[in-house]
Design an enzyme around this catalytic site. Sequence first.
Site, PDB file in Angstrom:
ATOM      1  N   TYR A  22       2.919  11.569 -12.322  1.00  0.00           N
ATOM      2  CA  TYR A  22       1.325  11.895 -12.064  1.00  0.00           C
ATOM      3  C   TYR A  22       1.109  12.533 -10.938  1.00  0.00           C
ATOM      4  O   TYR A  22       2.074  12.522  -9.984  1.00  0.00           O
ATOM      5  CB  TYR A  22       0.264  10.425 -12.081  1.00  0.00           C
ATOM      6  CG  TYR A  22       1.143   9.428 -10.962  1.00  0.00           C
ATOM      7  CD1 TYR A  22       0.395   9.713  -9.689  1.00  0.00           C
ATOM      8  CD2 TYR A  22       1.760   8.457 -11.145  1.00  0.00           C
ATOM      9  CE1 TYR A  22       0.955   8.797  -8.444  1.00  0.00           C
ATOM     10  CE2 TYR A  22       2.409   7.729 -10.213  1.00  0.00           C
ATOM     11  CZ  TYR A  22       1.680   7.914  -8.824  1.00  0.00           C
ATOM     12  OH  TYR A  22       2.048   6.914  -7.882  1.00  0.00           O
ATOM     13  N   CYS A  79       0.924  -1.048  -0.002  1.00  0.00           N
ATOM     14  CA  CYS A  79      -0.091   0.043  -0.043  1.00  0.00           C
ATOM     15  C   CYS A  79       0.941   1.179   0.026  1.00  0.00           C
ATOM     16  O   CYS A  79       2.014   1.072   0.262  1.00  0.00           O
ATOM     17  CB  CYS A  79      -1.077   0.104   1.227  1.00  0.00           C
ATOM     18  SG  CYS A  79      -0.157  -0.234   2.744  1.00  0.00           S
ATOM     19  N   HIS A  80       0.291   2.452  -0.449  1.00  0.00           N
ATOM     20  CA  HIS A  80       1.100   3.541  -0.328  1.00  0.00           C
ATOM     21  C   HIS A  80       0.536   4.719   0.414  1.00  0.00           C
ATOM     22  O   HIS A  80      -0.652   4.610   0.835  1.00  0.00           O
ATOM     23  CB  HIS A  80       1.082   4.200  -1.915  1.00  0.00           C
ATOM     24  CG  HIS A  80       1.380   3.071  -2.677  1.00  0.00           C
ATOM     25  ND1 HIS A  80       2.824   2.638  -3.209  1.00  0.00           N
ATOM     26  CD2 HIS A  80       0.852   2.487  -3.716  1.00  0.00           C
ATOM     27  CE1 HIS A  80       2.711   1.636  -4.151  1.00  0.00           C
ATOM     28  NE2 HIS A  80       1.573   1.496  -4.440  1.00  0.00           N
ATOM     29  N   ASP A 130      -2.983  -2.406  -2.262  1.00  0.00           N
ATOM     30  CA  ASP A 130      -2.527  -1.532  -3.197  1.00  0.00           C
ATOM     31  C   ASP A 130      -3.243  -0.207  -3.107  1.00  0.00           C
ATOM     32  O   ASP A 130      -3.209   0.751  -3.765  1.00  0.00           O
ATOM     33  CB  ASP A 130      -2.691  -1.941  -4.745  1.00  0.00           C
ATOM     34  CG  ASP A 130      -1.858  -0.909  -5.740  1.00  0.00           C
ATOM     35  OD1 ASP A 130      -0.874  -0.426  -5.370  1.00  0.00           O
ATOM     36  OD2 ASP A 130      -2.245  -0.744  -6.793  1.00  0.00           O
ATOM     37  N   ARG A 150      12.905  -0.180  -3.950  1.00  0.00           N
ATOM     38  CA  ARG A 150      12.147  -0.609  -5.063  1.00  0.00           C
ATOM     39  C   ARG A 150      12.683  -0.230  -6.328  1.00  0.00           C
ATOM     40  O   ARG A 150      13.208   0.871  -6.429  1.00  0.00           O
ATOM     41  CB  ARG A 150      10.791   0.184  -5.137  1.00  0.00           C
ATOM     42  CG  ARG A 150       9.695  -0.404  -5.767  1.00  0.00           C
ATOM     43  CD  ARG A 150       8.247   0.423  -5.601  1.00  0.00           C
ATOM     44  NE  ARG A 150       7.087  -0.241  -6.303  1.00  0.00           N
ATOM     45  CZ  ARG A 150       6.070   0.188  -6.599  1.00  0.00           C
ATOM     46  NH1 ARG A 150       5.837   1.550  -6.401  1.00  0.00           N
ATOM     47  NH2 ARG A 150       4.979  -0.278  -7.217  1.00  0.00           N
ATOM     48  N   TYR A 186       9.103  -3.986 -10.013  1.00  0.00           N
ATOM     49  CA  TYR A 186       7.954  -3.784 -10.828  1.00  0.00           C
ATOM     50  C   TYR A 186       8.348  -3.395 -12.385  1.00  0.00           C
ATOM     51  O   TYR A 186       9.164  -2.872 -12.674  1.00  0.00           O
ATOM     52  CB  TYR A 186       7.192  -2.445 -10.073  1.00  0.00           C
ATOM     53  CG  TYR A 186       5.728  -2.251 -10.724  1.00  0.00           C
ATOM     54  CD1 TYR A 186       5.031  -3.238 -11.184  1.00  0.00           C
ATOM     55  CD2 TYR A 186       5.376  -0.837 -10.747  1.00  0.00           C
ATOM     56  CE1 TYR A 186       3.856  -3.144 -11.442  1.00  0.00           C
ATOM     57  CE2 TYR A 186       3.878  -0.937 -11.125  1.00  0.00           C
ATOM     58  CZ  TYR A 186       3.131  -1.894 -11.438  1.00  0.00           C
ATOM     59  OH  TYR A 186       1.872  -1.842 -11.876  1.00  0.00           O
TER      60      TYR A 186
HETATM   61  O1  LIG Z   1       0.673   0.460 -11.892  1.00  0.00           O
HETATM   62  C1  LIG Z   1       0.616   1.690 -11.134  1.00  0.00           C
HETATM   63  O2  LIG Z   1       0.443   2.875 -11.752  1.00  0.00           O
HETATM   64  C2  LIG Z   1       1.569   1.535  -9.905  1.00  0.00           C
HETATM   65  C3  LIG Z   1       2.049   2.950  -9.540  1.00  0.00           C
HETATM   66  C4  LIG Z   1       2.791   2.951  -8.518  1.00  0.00           C
HETATM   67  C5  LIG Z   1       3.676   4.049  -8.028  1.00  0.00           C
HETATM   68  O3  LIG Z   1       3.476   5.066  -8.612  1.00  0.00           O
HETATM   69  O4  LIG Z   1       4.565   3.748  -7.084  1.00  0.00           O
HETATM   70  O5  LIG Z   1       2.725   1.664  -7.666  1.00  0.00           O
HETATM   71  C6  LIG Z   1       2.042   0.612  -7.895  1.00  0.00           C
HETATM   72  O6  LIG Z   1       1.985  -0.352  -7.319  1.00  0.00           O
HETATM   73  C7  LIG Z   1       1.464   0.520  -9.120  1.00  0.00           C
END
Ligand SMILES: O=C(O)c1cc(C(=O)O)oc(=O)c1
Length: 314
Positions: free
Chosen positions: A55, A38-39, A267, A130, A163
């Site tokens: 973004y 999560c963020h 997420d 990451r 990622y």
């Molecule tokens: O697919 C995404 O847009 C996305 C973006 C981010 C991030 O901006 O860190 O993190 C995620 O886990 C997924």
Amino acid sequence: MSKPTTGDFTKTPGWMDWYTGPSKPRFQVPAGAVDAHCHVFGPGAEFPYAPERKYTPCDASKAQLYALRDHLGFARNVVVQATCHGADNRAMVDALVSSGGKARGVATVKRSVSDAELQAMHDAGVRGVRFNFVKRLVDFTPKEELMEIAGRIAKFGWHVVIYFEAVDLPELWDFFTALPTTVVVDHMGRPDVSKPVDGPEFELFVKFMREHPNVWSKVTCPERLSVTGPKAMAGPMSGEQSAYTDVIPFAKRIVDEFPDRVLWGTDWPHPNLKDHMPDDGLLVDFIPHIATTAEMQKKLLVDNPMRLYWPEEV
Ligand SMILES: O=C(O)c1cc(C(=O)O)oc(=O)c1
């Protein structure tokens, strides 16, 4: 939950805010469950978004994240640095420090980071870095820089979270398999779920995990990967307790074959979704479709994340 704000920033056009009315999941997560992906976003007025971001989101604060944790029945969080904050980890670290030990984190760092800064992040609860290869999210960083960072963070006992998109795995294979740490893949390496689960693309991902016991996967983000749904959202288009059926065979295959190397997370606050925003309560109801026994659910939600993020308690 309180409504998201944006401070002085202007959100990316079409930005979808996180959903403020999540339902109570029908699936009760086991005691001690960890939301392992999560963020937090900002708030921008306190923790400005990075100049190099791709973004601009709505704010998503630590208090809102922890309210969601309690609402869904989770005990802990792993807060992953979001790309809109670049390598400025202050918002994420602040969330860890205010969690009373209930959150650990994954940072984004540059090669110029000092050992003292890494140590300070470790003390705050950071346990990984990451590396992002999704081109719409970040600018390119040379692989030798990333390998240097991996060597340095390995000394802290940290791991690397990667990622990437499924089509890029062949090109990234040699780099990933040379990493000296545990490697955790975000969102199953983003399979194209309109392709067969036993087709060459997903087979390569399974081979990646099978041949490399240090590789783990988050079986997360059905709401991102799903093509045909149905969607986990409130209202008449809802998939309710059987959402994202096209993603289930992919996630279930990974959980079945690698039950000791999988993690799950919401997420939240779901950056960059384009066509719907899920109800996080219904997202939790996705879990028993991919981890089908109580034993597997406990590994996915408790044992595995505890071993990786809170090993001193295991
Ligand atoms: O697919 C995404 O847009 C996305 C973006 C981010 C991030 O901006 O860190 O993190 C995620 O886990 C997924």
